[in-house]
Design a protein around this motif. Structure first.
Motif, short mmCIF file in Angstrom:
data_model
loop_
_atom_site.label_atom_id
_atom_site.label_comp_id
_atom_site.label_asym_id
_atom_site.label_seq_id
_atom_site.Cartn_x
_atom_site.Cartn_y
_atom_site.Cartn_z
N CYS A 142 32.11 20.96 54.92
CA CYS A 142 31.54 19.81 54.21
C CYS A 142 30.05 19.65 54.45
O CYS A 142 29.33 19.12 53.59
CB CYS A 142 32.27 18.53 54.61
SG CYS A 142 33.99 18.46 54.07
N ILE A 143 29.55 20.07 55.60
CA ILE A 143 28.14 19.83 55.93
C ILE A 143 27.32 21.10 55.96
O ILE A 143 26.13 21.05 56.28
CB ILE A 143 28.01 19.12 57.29
CG1 ILE A 143 28.48 20.03 58.42
CG2 ILE A 143 28.78 17.81 57.29
CD1 ILE A 143 28.26 19.45 59.80
N ASN A 144 27.92 22.26 55.62
CA ASN A 144 27.13 23.50 55.69
C ASN A 144 26.14 23.54 54.54
O ASN A 144 26.33 22.88 53.51
CB ASN A 144 28.05 24.73 55.67
CG ASN A 144 28.55 25.04 54.27
OD1 ASN A 144 27.88 25.71 53.51
ND2 ASN A 144 29.75 24.56 53.93
N HIS A 145 25.10 24.36 54.71
CA HIS A 145 24.00 24.45 53.75
C HIS A 145 23.95 25.84 53.13
O HIS A 145 22.87 26.40 52.92
CB HIS A 145 22.67 24.11 54.42
CG HIS A 145 22.65 22.73 55.00
ND1 HIS A 145 22.47 21.60 54.23
CD2 HIS A 145 22.80 22.29 56.28
CE1 HIS A 145 22.49 20.52 55.02
NE2 HIS A 145 22.70 20.91 56.26
N ASN A 146 25.15 26.42 52.87
CA ASN A 146 25.25 27.72 52.22
C ASN A 146 24.57 28.83 53.02
O ASN A 146 24.07 29.80 52.46
CB ASN A 146 24.66 27.68 50.80
CG ASN A 146 25.44 26.75 49.89
OD1 ASN A 146 26.65 26.62 50.02
ND2 ASN A 146 24.74 26.09 48.98
N ILE A 147 24.55 28.67 54.33
CA ILE A 147 24.07 29.75 55.20
C ILE A 147 25.20 30.75 55.40
O ILE A 147 26.37 30.36 55.56
CB ILE A 147 23.60 29.19 56.55
CG1 ILE A 147 22.47 28.18 56.33
CG2 ILE A 147 23.12 30.30 57.47
CD1 ILE A 147 22.00 27.49 57.58
N GLY A 148 24.86 32.04 55.38
CA GLY A 148 25.89 33.07 55.46
C GLY A 148 26.74 32.96 56.71
O GLY A 148 27.98 33.14 56.65
#
Length: 208
Positions: A142-148
């Motif tokens: 829910c809080i990730n920023h599309n970092i691999g």
């Protein structure tokens, strides 16, 4: 010069003194090193456990938890970092606890510690790991920023959640079967013993 009787008396006293000192000496030969050596010789890898469903699930859980922990450790910057830290704690804890249990079961160490209910311990660990891995993976998703690295950690987190869930289901079944198989045989044996003793009393009324 000493007589023969005096010499024999001194020799007897000397032998008695040596026997007493030898008996009271703290440096007595013991068989404890051999016993310890035998116990160490009994510790061996249980290949059959590794081939079983519980052994395979434990290995997969340890590997996936380690991969998830490595993925989350590669994140250098995060904002907010609560989900990252939570997932890091859960993956590290699950890896350590499950790895220790896997080692204990593989080396048959659980057979040497009888006052611990290892089936219940395994059930609690798998149930807790299932819940916290699902929660930490959901929070991170829910809080990730599309970092691999975050996406990879979420994927492995949900994968290991499913594996822990299967293990929990099997552990609950094993626990139920273990509790269910212990009660009826004991009751039936008790009833047979009571019936046999009652038959003996009826056959021999003079004992009544």
């Amino acid at each position: 010069m000493r007589t023969t009787e005096e010499a024999e008396g001194f020799d007897g006293e000397a032998s008695n003194t040596s026997m007493i000192s030898g008996a009271s000496s703290p440096y007595q030969p013991t068989t404890e090193p051999f016993h310890s050596r035998n116990l160490l010789g009994e510790i061996r890898c249980d290949v059959e456990y590794l081939k079983s469903s519980f052994g395979i699930l434990k290995v997969v859980e340890v590997v996936l938890s380690l991969i998830g922990f490595i993925c989350i450790e590669t994140i250098m910057m995060c904002s907010p970092c609560g989900g990252v830290y939570f997932f890091e704690f859960v993956s590290c804890s699950a890896f350590v606890v499950t790895g220790v249990l896997l080692l204990i079961f593989c080396l048959n160490l659980h057979t040497k510690v009888h006052h611990v209910n290892w089936s219940m311990t395994d059930l609690v660990n798998t149930a807790a790991s299932t819940f916290f891995f699902f929660l930490s993976s959901l929070v991170l998703a829910c809080i990730n920023h599309n970092i691999g690295a975050e996406i990879a950690a979420v994927i492995f987190g949900f994968l290991v959640t499913g594996v822990y869930g299967i293990n929990t289901f099997l552990a609950v079944q094993r626990w139920r079967l273990g509790n269910g198989c212990q009660g009826p045989p004991q009751n039936s044996e008790y009833m047979r013993a009571r019936t046999a003793s009652r038959g003996e009393m009826e056959a021999r009324p003079e004992l009544a």
